[in-house]
Design an enzyme around this catalytic site. Structure first.
Site, PDB file in Angstrom:
ATOM      1  N   HIS A   1      -1.868  -0.221  -9.734  1.00  0.00           N
ATOM      2  CA  HIS A   1      -2.540  -1.118  -8.777  1.00  0.00           C
ATOM      3  C   HIS A   1      -3.076  -2.367  -9.502  1.00  0.00           C
ATOM      4  O   HIS A   1      -4.270  -2.672  -9.450  1.00  0.00           O
ATOM      5  CB  HIS A   1      -3.668  -0.393  -8.032  1.00  0.00           C
ATOM      6  CG  HIS A   1      -4.046  -1.067  -6.742  1.00  0.00           C
ATOM      7  ND1 HIS A   1      -4.347  -0.372  -5.592  1.00  0.00           N
ATOM      8  CD2 HIS A   1      -4.178  -2.385  -6.404  1.00  0.00           C
ATOM      9  CE1 HIS A   1      -4.653  -1.229  -4.623  1.00  0.00           C
ATOM     10  NE2 HIS A   1      -4.550  -2.457  -5.095  1.00  0.00           N
TER      11      HIS A   1
ATOM     12  N   ARG B   1       0.857  -1.183   0.000  1.00  0.00           N
ATOM     13  CA  ARG B   1       0.000   0.000   0.000  1.00  0.00           C
ATOM     14  C   ARG B   1       0.903   1.246   0.000  1.00  0.00           C
ATOM     15  O   ARG B   1       2.016   1.229   0.565  1.00  0.00           O
ATOM     16  CB  ARG B   1      -0.905   0.049   1.240  1.00  0.00           C
ATOM     17  CG  ARG B   1      -2.119  -0.870   1.191  1.00  0.00           C
ATOM     18  CD  ARG B   1      -3.141  -0.457   0.118  1.00  0.00           C
ATOM     19  NE  ARG B   1      -4.366  -1.232   0.167  1.00  0.00           N
ATOM     20  CZ  ARG B   1      -4.655  -2.255  -0.646  1.00  0.00           C
ATOM     21  NH1 ARG B   1      -3.793  -2.653  -1.566  1.00  0.00           N
ATOM     22  NH2 ARG B   1      -5.826  -2.867  -0.545  1.00  0.00           N
TER      23      ARG B   1
HETATM   24  P1  NDP Z   1      -1.978 -10.576   5.829  1.00  0.00           P
HETATM   25  O1  NDP Z   1      -2.867  -9.889   6.785  1.00  0.00           O
HETATM   26  O2  NDP Z   1      -2.162 -12.041   5.594  1.00  0.00           O
HETATM   27  O3  NDP Z   1      -0.447 -10.363   6.240  1.00  0.00           O
HETATM   28  C1  NDP Z   1       0.036  -9.149   6.691  1.00  0.00           C
HETATM   29  C2  NDP Z   1       1.470  -9.346   7.165  1.00  0.00           C
HETATM   30  O4  NDP Z   1       1.972  -8.066   7.563  1.00  0.00           O
HETATM   31  C3  NDP Z   1       1.567 -10.274   8.378  1.00  0.00           C
HETATM   32  O5  NDP Z   1       2.715 -11.077   8.286  1.00  0.00           O
HETATM   33  C4  NDP Z   1       1.703  -9.284   9.535  1.00  0.00           C
HETATM   34  O6  NDP Z   1       2.427  -9.770  10.656  1.00  0.00           O
HETATM   35  C5  NDP Z   1       2.506  -8.188   8.881  1.00  0.00           C
HETATM   36  N1  NDP Z   1       2.353  -6.937   9.634  1.00  0.00           N
HETATM   37  C6  NDP Z   1       1.213  -6.260   9.899  1.00  0.00           C
HETATM   38  N2  NDP Z   1       1.476  -5.174  10.663  1.00  0.00           N
HETATM   39  C7  NDP Z   1       2.812  -5.183  10.875  1.00  0.00           C
HETATM   40  C8  NDP Z   1       3.686  -4.357  11.604  1.00  0.00           C
HETATM   41  N3  NDP Z   1       3.235  -3.279  12.263  1.00  0.00           N
HETATM   42  N4  NDP Z   1       4.996  -4.661  11.616  1.00  0.00           N
HETATM   43  C9  NDP Z   1       5.462  -5.760  10.976  1.00  0.00           C
HETATM   44  N5  NDP Z   1       4.667  -6.595  10.256  1.00  0.00           N
HETATM   45  C10 NDP Z   1       3.369  -6.314  10.217  1.00  0.00           C
HETATM   46  O7  NDP Z   1      -2.112  -9.779   4.446  1.00  0.00           O
HETATM   47  P2  NDP Z   1      -1.881 -10.307   2.950  1.00  0.00           P
HETATM   48  O8  NDP Z   1      -0.557 -10.972   2.892  1.00  0.00           O
HETATM   49  O9  NDP Z   1      -3.051 -11.063   2.482  1.00  0.00           O
HETATM   50  O10 NDP Z   1      -1.860  -8.908   2.164  1.00  0.00           O
HETATM   51  C11 NDP Z   1      -0.929  -7.922   2.441  1.00  0.00           C
HETATM   52  C12 NDP Z   1      -1.330  -6.627   1.770  1.00  0.00           C
HETATM   53  O11 NDP Z   1      -1.123  -6.693   0.357  1.00  0.00           O
HETATM   54  C13 NDP Z   1      -2.799  -6.240   1.870  1.00  0.00           C
HETATM   55  O12 NDP Z   1      -3.115  -5.702   3.137  1.00  0.00           O
HETATM   56  C14 NDP Z   1      -2.939  -5.228   0.761  1.00  0.00           C
HETATM   57  O13 NDP Z   1      -2.620  -3.952   1.263  1.00  0.00           O
HETATM   58  C15 NDP Z   1      -1.874  -5.657  -0.256  1.00  0.00           C
HETATM   59  N6  NDP Z   1      -2.462  -6.143  -1.507  1.00  0.00           N
HETATM   60  C16 NDP Z   1      -2.157  -5.485  -2.676  1.00  0.00           C
HETATM   61  C17 NDP Z   1      -2.639  -5.921  -3.882  1.00  0.00           C
HETATM   62  C18 NDP Z   1      -2.236  -5.250  -5.138  1.00  0.00           C
HETATM   63  O14 NDP Z   1      -2.761  -5.577  -6.208  1.00  0.00           O
HETATM   64  N7  NDP Z   1      -1.329  -4.298  -5.126  1.00  0.00           N
HETATM   65  C19 NDP Z   1      -3.536  -7.076  -3.958  1.00  0.00           C
HETATM   66  C20 NDP Z   1      -3.807  -7.688  -2.682  1.00  0.00           C
HETATM   67  C21 NDP Z   1      -3.277  -7.235  -1.513  1.00  0.00           C
HETATM   68  P3  NDP Z   1       1.873 -11.006  11.537  1.00  0.00           P
HETATM   69  O15 NDP Z   1       2.107 -12.216  10.655  1.00  0.00           O
HETATM   70  O16 NDP Z   1       2.746 -10.986  12.726  1.00  0.00           O
HETATM   71  O17 NDP Z   1       0.422 -10.735  11.776  1.00  0.00           O
HETATM   72  C1  OXD Z   2      -6.721  -5.863  -2.439  1.00  0.00           C
HETATM   73  C2  OXD Z   2      -6.139  -5.153  -3.561  1.00  0.00           C
HETATM   74  O1  OXD Z   2      -6.575  -5.398  -1.316  1.00  0.00           O
HETATM   75  O2  OXD Z   2      -6.535  -5.435  -4.709  1.00  0.00           O
HETATM   76  O3  OXD Z   2      -7.336  -6.917  -2.653  1.00  0.00           O
HETATM   77  O4  OXD Z   2      -5.263  -4.287  -3.382  1.00  0.00           O
END
Ligand code: NDP
Ligand code: OXD
Length: 311
Positions: free
Chosen positions: A274, A226
């Site tokens: 995106h 993001r």
């Molecule tokens: P998850 O919720 O499965 O994973 C998030 C990860 O981030 C976890 O490992 C979590 O740690 C870690 N995290 C969260 N907060 C912190 C912090 N403060 N410090 C360190 N680590 C942190 O999310 P996804 O993997 O499914 O997706 C990640 C992101 O990808 C989405 O939130 C979205 O913003 C983005 N995305 C973008 C897309 C695009 O097309 N560009 C498409 C889909 C998603 P922990 O394991 O300890 O909880």
């Molecule tokens: C999502 C994305 O969050 O597309 O699914 O970014």
């Protein structure tokens, strides 16, 4: 009584999702469910939801058992005080595959020097064989549904992969670090950094002037997470100084990225709109319906959002 399932996304998404959702409902034994774009709020059992839907006030949905998000990211909805029912985010095998392919492509592009060594070397003949993946350190910030799969795919290609998360984790083949000290150590290794963190107050400006300076000089950044994960002015300064060699950015604080944004024309930045990965209707519909099945069987929902953490 048949279930009432409201599809609350942009109207043009209905065409993409109606058939796969009906098929998945049928397969799970809910073939008689009323799936529609308009249902009296008082009668709605489940809401299949996209945060850019016109539906923003959940107050009248008094009997709704869960809101099932079509997006992985929930930052636009997690703070909505009217949404008091369980909220599940999207963890979709199709979306994950897309993210793995997109990130792997850009990691390989940087690793092999495809832009610099191949496209821009003409007409000079200056052979420079790229290192092997095993000689390259890649860091994945975020080890969730997407980050962990991306990290393991890159490790499978031979890269030395470090992953960073909020809580301590074990992921096969990945050196997992966490917390503030873990971030510093991770970044010190990051010849290529991939950002797959959610947008929460705690992740804002994870890459800033101080942390960018902790990366090896000439590092590459890939951000499909993001926009707010990066302090944009700090990144532009780091690109101009050569601290960061190049960045591929798929997400931004303001989307669409405004026409006058310096990222568009910066010679060391690739902008993509995106598109890193999107929810795939057929696989995502199965995930949505699995949660409906769980709701009806009084089993715990999967992929629930932790409101306090914001993801
Ligand atoms: P998850 O919720 O499965 O994973 C998030 C990860 O981030 C976890 O490992 C979590 O740690 C870690 N995290 C969260 N907060 C912190 C912090 N403060 N410090 C360190 N680590 C942190 O999310 P996804 O993997 O499914 O997706 C990640 C992101 O990808 C989405 O939130 C979205 O913003 C983005 N995305 C973008 C897309 C695009 O097309 N560009 C498409 C889909 C998603 P922990 O394991 O300890 O909880
Ligand atoms: C999502 C994305 O969050 O597309 O699914 O970014």
């Amino acid at each position: 009584m048949p279930l009432n399932i409201l599809f609350a996304a942009r109207p043009e998404r209905w065409e993409t999702y109606e058939r796969p959702l009906r098929d998945a409902l049928d397969k799970a034994g809910f073939g008689d469910a009323n799936l529609a774009q308009e249902i009296n709020p008082r009668d709605v059992d489940y809401i299949v939801y996209a945060p850019n839907s016109p539906l923003q006030d959940f107050t009248p949905y008094t009997r709704t058992k869960a809101v099932l998000n079509l997006w992985a990211g929930v930052e636009a909805i997690v703070g909505n005080d009217t949404l008091t029912m369980p909220l599940a985010r999207m963890v979709d095998p199709g979306l994950t595959k897309g993210m793995v392919e997109w990130v792997t492509g850009h990691v390989m592009r940087y690793h092999l020097g495809i832009d610099t060594d191949i496209l821009r070397s003409a007409p000079e003949w200056m052979p420079r064989t790229p290192p092997l993946a095993q000689e390259r350190q890649v860091v994945v910030l975020g080890l969730g549904a997407l980050g962990a799969t991306v990290a393991q795919t890159l490790a499978g290609l031979g890269f030395q992969v470090t992953g960073w998360s909020r809580s301590a984790k074990k992921v096969d083949g990945i050196d997992c670090l966490h917390g503030a000290a873990g971030l510093k150590e991770s970044l010190s290794r990051a010849e290529i950094a991939v950002l797959l963190l959610p947008d929460t107050p705690a992740t804002h400006n994870t890459l800033n002037a101080e942390t960018l300076a902790q990366m090896p000089k000439g590092a590459f950044i890939i951000n499909p997470g993001r926009g707010p994960l990066i302090d944009d002015n700090a990144l532009l300064a780091a690109l101009d100084s050569g601290q960061i060699a190049h960045a591929t950015l798929d997400v931004f604080r303001v989307e669409p990225l405004p026409a006058d944004d310096p990222y568009w024309t910066h010679p060391k930045v690739t902008v993509t709109p995106h598109i890193a990965a999107e929810t795939r209707a057929s696989t995502a519909s199965e995930v949505i319906v699995e949660n409906i099945r769980r709701g009806e069987a009084d089993e715990p929902f999967i992929n629930l959002v932790d409101r306090a953490l914001g993801y």
